[in-house]
Design an enzyme around this catalytic site. Structure first.
Site, PDB file in Angstrom:
ATOM      1  N   ARG A  82       0.825  -1.227   0.000  1.00 17.37           N
ATOM      2  CA  ARG A  82       0.000   0.000   0.000  1.00 17.37           C
ATOM      3  C   ARG A  82       0.852   1.267   0.000  1.00 17.37           C
ATOM      4  NH1 ARG A  82      -2.594  -3.475  -1.159  1.00 17.37           N
ATOM      5  NH2 ARG A  82      -4.562  -4.206  -0.318  1.00 17.37           N
TER       6      ARG A  82
ATOM      7  N   SER B 212     -11.207  -0.851   2.559  1.00 19.14           N
ATOM      8  CA  SER B 212     -10.612  -1.087   3.885  1.00 19.14           C
ATOM      9  C   SER B 212     -10.255   0.257   4.510  1.00 19.14           C
ATOM     10  CB  SER B 212      -9.329  -1.906   3.755  1.00 19.14           C
ATOM     11  OG  SER B 212      -9.603  -3.090   3.056  1.00 19.14           O
TER      12      SER B 212
ATOM     13  N   GLU C   5      -6.113   3.828   6.053  1.00 15.33           N
ATOM     14  CA  GLU C   5      -5.700   3.666   4.652  1.00 15.33           C
ATOM     15  C   GLU C   5      -6.169   4.825   3.757  1.00 15.33           C
ATOM     16  OE1 GLU C   5      -5.899  -0.352   2.784  1.00 15.33           O
ATOM     17  OE2 GLU C   5      -6.815   0.715   1.118  1.00 15.33           O
TER      18      GLU C   5
HETATM   19  C1  LIG Z   1     -15.644  -0.850  -2.144  1.00 18.98           C
HETATM   20  C2  LIG Z   1     -14.156  -0.574  -2.230  1.00 18.98           C
HETATM   21  C3  LIG Z   1     -13.255  -1.618  -2.338  1.00 18.98           C
HETATM   22  C4  LIG Z   1     -11.864  -1.358  -2.420  1.00 18.98           C
HETATM   23  N1  LIG Z   1     -11.010  -2.417  -2.518  1.00 18.98           N
HETATM   24  C5  LIG Z   1      -9.663  -2.195  -2.597  1.00 18.98           C
HETATM   25  C6  LIG Z   1      -8.751  -3.279  -2.691  1.00 18.98           C
HETATM   26  O1  LIG Z   1      -9.137  -4.442  -2.715  1.00 18.98           O
HETATM   27  N2  LIG Z   1      -7.421  -3.005  -2.761  1.00 18.98           N
HETATM   28  C7  LIG Z   1      -6.947  -1.727  -2.759  1.00 18.98           C
HETATM   29  O2  LIG Z   1      -5.723  -1.541  -2.851  1.00 18.98           O
HETATM   30  N3  LIG Z   1      -7.797  -0.664  -2.681  1.00 18.98           N
HETATM   31  C8  LIG Z   1      -9.125  -0.865  -2.589  1.00 18.98           C
HETATM   32  N4  LIG Z   1      -9.993   0.195  -2.472  1.00 18.98           N
HETATM   33  C9  LIG Z   1      -9.446   1.564  -2.425  1.00 18.98           C
HETATM   34  C10 LIG Z   1      -9.422   2.283  -3.787  1.00 18.98           C
HETATM   35  O3  LIG Z   1     -10.378   1.732  -4.662  1.00 18.98           O
HETATM   36  C11 LIG Z   1      -8.065   2.224  -4.470  1.00 18.98           C
HETATM   37  O4  LIG Z   1      -7.075   2.751  -3.616  1.00 18.98           O
HETATM   38  C12 LIG Z   1      -8.056   3.024  -5.785  1.00 18.98           C
HETATM   39  O5  LIG Z   1      -6.910   2.715  -6.528  1.00 18.98           O
HETATM   40  C13 LIG Z   1      -8.088   4.536  -5.589  1.00 18.98           C
HETATM   41  O6  LIG Z   1      -8.130   5.129  -6.868  1.00 18.98           O
HETATM   42  P1  LIG Z   1      -8.946   6.452  -7.133  1.00 18.98           P
HETATM   43  O7  LIG Z   1      -8.772   6.788  -8.566  1.00 18.98           O
HETATM   44  O8  LIG Z   1     -10.354   6.312  -6.669  1.00 18.98           O
HETATM   45  O9  LIG Z   1      -8.150   7.482  -6.225  1.00 18.98           O
HETATM   46  P2  LIG Z   1      -8.732   8.638  -5.291  1.00 18.98           P
HETATM   47  O10 LIG Z   1      -9.529   8.034  -4.188  1.00 18.98           O
HETATM   48  O11 LIG Z   1      -9.374   9.680  -6.098  1.00 18.98           O
HETATM   49  O12 LIG Z   1      -7.368   9.209  -4.680  1.00 18.98           O
HETATM   50  C14 LIG Z   1      -6.600   8.436  -3.794  1.00 18.98           C
HETATM   51  C15 LIG Z   1      -5.184   9.030  -3.701  1.00 18.98           C
HETATM   52  O13 LIG Z   1      -4.544   8.879  -4.968  1.00 18.98           O
HETATM   53  C16 LIG Z   1      -4.194  10.156  -5.499  1.00 18.98           C
HETATM   54  N5  LIG Z   1      -4.414  10.097  -6.947  1.00 18.98           N
HETATM   55  C17 LIG Z   1      -5.499   9.624  -7.614  1.00 18.98           C
HETATM   56  N6  LIG Z   1      -5.308   9.744  -8.935  1.00 18.98           N
HETATM   57  C18 LIG Z   1      -4.093  10.308  -9.100  1.00 18.98           C
HETATM   58  C19 LIG Z   1      -3.321  10.704 -10.223  1.00 18.98           C
HETATM   59  N7  LIG Z   1      -3.761  10.551 -11.482  1.00 18.98           N
HETATM   60  N8  LIG Z   1      -2.103  11.275 -10.002  1.00 18.98           N
HETATM   61  C20 LIG Z   1      -1.612  11.450  -8.759  1.00 18.98           C
HETATM   62  N9  LIG Z   1      -2.294  11.101  -7.658  1.00 18.98           N
HETATM   63  C21 LIG Z   1      -3.523  10.546  -7.833  1.00 18.98           C
HETATM   64  C22 LIG Z   1      -5.095  11.158  -4.804  1.00 18.98           C
HETATM   65  O14 LIG Z   1      -4.499  12.450  -4.781  1.00 18.98           O
HETATM   66  C23 LIG Z   1      -5.178  10.541  -3.424  1.00 18.98           C
HETATM   67  O15 LIG Z   1      -4.037  10.873  -2.696  1.00 18.98           O
HETATM   68  C24 LIG Z   1     -11.379  -0.028  -2.393  1.00 18.98           C
HETATM   69  C25 LIG Z   1     -12.312   1.035  -2.289  1.00 18.98           C
HETATM   70  C26 LIG Z   1     -13.680   0.769  -2.200  1.00 18.98           C
HETATM   71  C27 LIG Z   1     -14.651   1.919  -2.099  1.00 18.98           C
END
Ligand SMILES: Cc1cc2nc3c(=O)[nH]c(=O)nc-3n(C[C@H](O)[C@H](O)[C@H](O)COP(=O)(O)OP(=O)(O)OC[C@H]3O[C@@H](n4cnc5c(N)ncnc54)[C@H](O)[C@@H]3O)c2cc1C
Length: 352
Positions: A167, A243, A346
């Site tokens: 992570r 999580s 997280e």
């Molecule tokens: C139901 C559910 C299940 C999930 N299961 C998992 C799992 O199994 N494993 C896991 O690892 N995660 C899981 N997650 C967490 C999440 O889905 C992941 O971490 C996902 O990759 C976040 O991506 P996002 O585009 O939504 O980022 P955001 O939530 O929009 O941002 C998260 C972070 O990433 C940064 N960020 C996003 N895009 C960029 C970019 N283009 N450039 C620079 N920084 C950026 C943001 O600034 C922030 O700091 C889950 C979430 C939910 C709601």
């Protein structure tokens, strides 16, 4: 670039929580990314980069700066120049992760099948080295392209330069806030077999059963749904950020100390590759939370523990960020009092 003002952020998050962004820009190409970066530097405004909003808790007051929503789209694939039997996918950061994973499964390319059903964007995956069910993006990422706010230009990193561990990457640790990811390249294996490292997958597909990538991904999605970890319209358990706590990685000595404080032996898993994990194990945070007296469905106001998974905190309807944080603190305090170990959150905290 179109600059909006006072844009509500809650609809951009899976929690459905959070106040407005003072300024908001949707970038659909790299020029707009550079333009937005120049704008915050000129105005001395804080910047937050928003992907799919699935790993965030946005404060009730919102974000007093510019929120840059990464909306770059496009997926290309080609044989790897050094190993033509492998495929390199070049994927723009704003692509929906689940859409891209599904595309690789239809192409029968192995490497991401266990990461099916995770919400968010492609650009979010290298940030926290997304992982689940025995796979992590670190093992298939070839390159990450990003805008460097410090040097004011585009840069590219090899996987080794991203500093991946559990992570974690340079993007959420040493270089937090410095880079805006615009493209991620993944190296996948056409015709490869699915990764069956996770116990539930091994049980469902015993030796010799040779499931397809599509069958493995379908099982992962089914397991995720039973835990409320799949985005399903109308399912209150998925109004979360997945999580909420990381699984603590501890030394053998710490494990013994935790075991001594409980009648049942703590479950444990290998901590993963990397010198920093040598001699360490991972303990499920969900187990620590349950042993500290919290049950599925526990509520504090409108925030609650998921009814299907102790590790997810959910918005039961109208929850504020303060309510979610109060519940998180209550849980972390109880675990610390019981096991002398502090759980780490997280999701990324925005505007606190
Ligand atoms: C139901 C559910 C299940 C999930 N299961 C998992 C799992 O199994 N494993 C896991 O690892 N995660 C899981 N997650 C967490 C999440 O889905 C992941 O971490 C996902 O990759 C976040 O991506 P996002 O585009 O939504 O980022 P955001 O939530 O929009 O941002 C998260 C972070 O990433 C940064 N960020 C996003 N895009 C960029 C970019 N283009 N450039 C620079 N920084 C950026 C943001 O600034 C922030 O700091 C889950 C979430 C939910 C709601």
């Amino acid at each position: 670039m179109i600059l909006l003002e006072n844009t509500p952020l809650a609809p951009f998050t899976t929690f459905g929580i959070g106040g407005p962004a003072r300024w908001f820009v949707e970038a659909t190409n790299e020029e707009e990314i550079a333009e937005a970066a120049a704008w915050v530097q000129e105005h001395g405004a804080p910047l937050f980069v928003l992907g799919g909003g699935s790993n965030l808790l946005v404060s009730d007051a919102g974000f007093n700066g510019l929120v840059l929503h990464v909306g770059l789209k496009g997926i290309d694939d080609a044989s790897a120049p050094d190993q033509p039997e492998q495929t390199i996918y070049r994927v723009s950061a704003g692509e929906d992760w689940e859409h891209f994973v599904q595309r690789t499964i239809e192409d029968e390319c192995a490497g991401l099948e266990c990461l099916a059903g995770i919400p968010g964007t492609v650009g979010g995956t290298p940030v926290q080295n997304v992982g689940a069910y025995g796979q992590e993006v670190a093992s298939v990422i070839e390159r990450v392209r990003a805008y460097d706010l410090a040097e004011r230009g585009f840069v590219e990193f090899s996987a080794a330069e991203c500093g991946f561990s559990y992570r974690r990457s340079r993007f959420n640790s040493a270089d937090r806030g410095r880079f805006i990811v615009t493209r991620v390249d993944y190296r996948l294996t056409p015709g490869g077999a699915p990764t069956l490292r996770y116990a539930d997958l091994q049980r469902a597909f015993p030796g010799g059963s040779h499931p397809t990538l599509a069958e493995a991904a379908a099982l992962v999605r089914r397991i995720r749904q039973t835990k409320g970890m799949l985005m399903v319209e109308g399912d209150p358990d998925c109004r979360s950020a997945g999580s909420f706590f990381k699984n603590p990685v501890v030394t053998e000595a710490e494990l013994k100390r935790i075991a001594a404080r409980n009648e049942k032996e703590p479950p444990r898993f290998p901590a993963g590759a990397g010198a920093e994990n040598a001699g360490r194990v991972k303990i499920p945070a969900a187990w620590l939370i349950e042993q500290s007296g919290f049950v599925k469905g526990y509520r504090l106001g409108d925030a609650g523990v998921s009814t299907r998974h102790t590790l997810a905190l959910t918005n039961r309807g109208g929850a504020t960020a303060e309510e979610v944080l109060a519940l998180a603190r209550q849980i972390a305090d109880a675990v610390e009092a019981r096991f002398a170990i502090r759980l780490e959150m997280e999701p990324v905290m925005v505007g606190f």
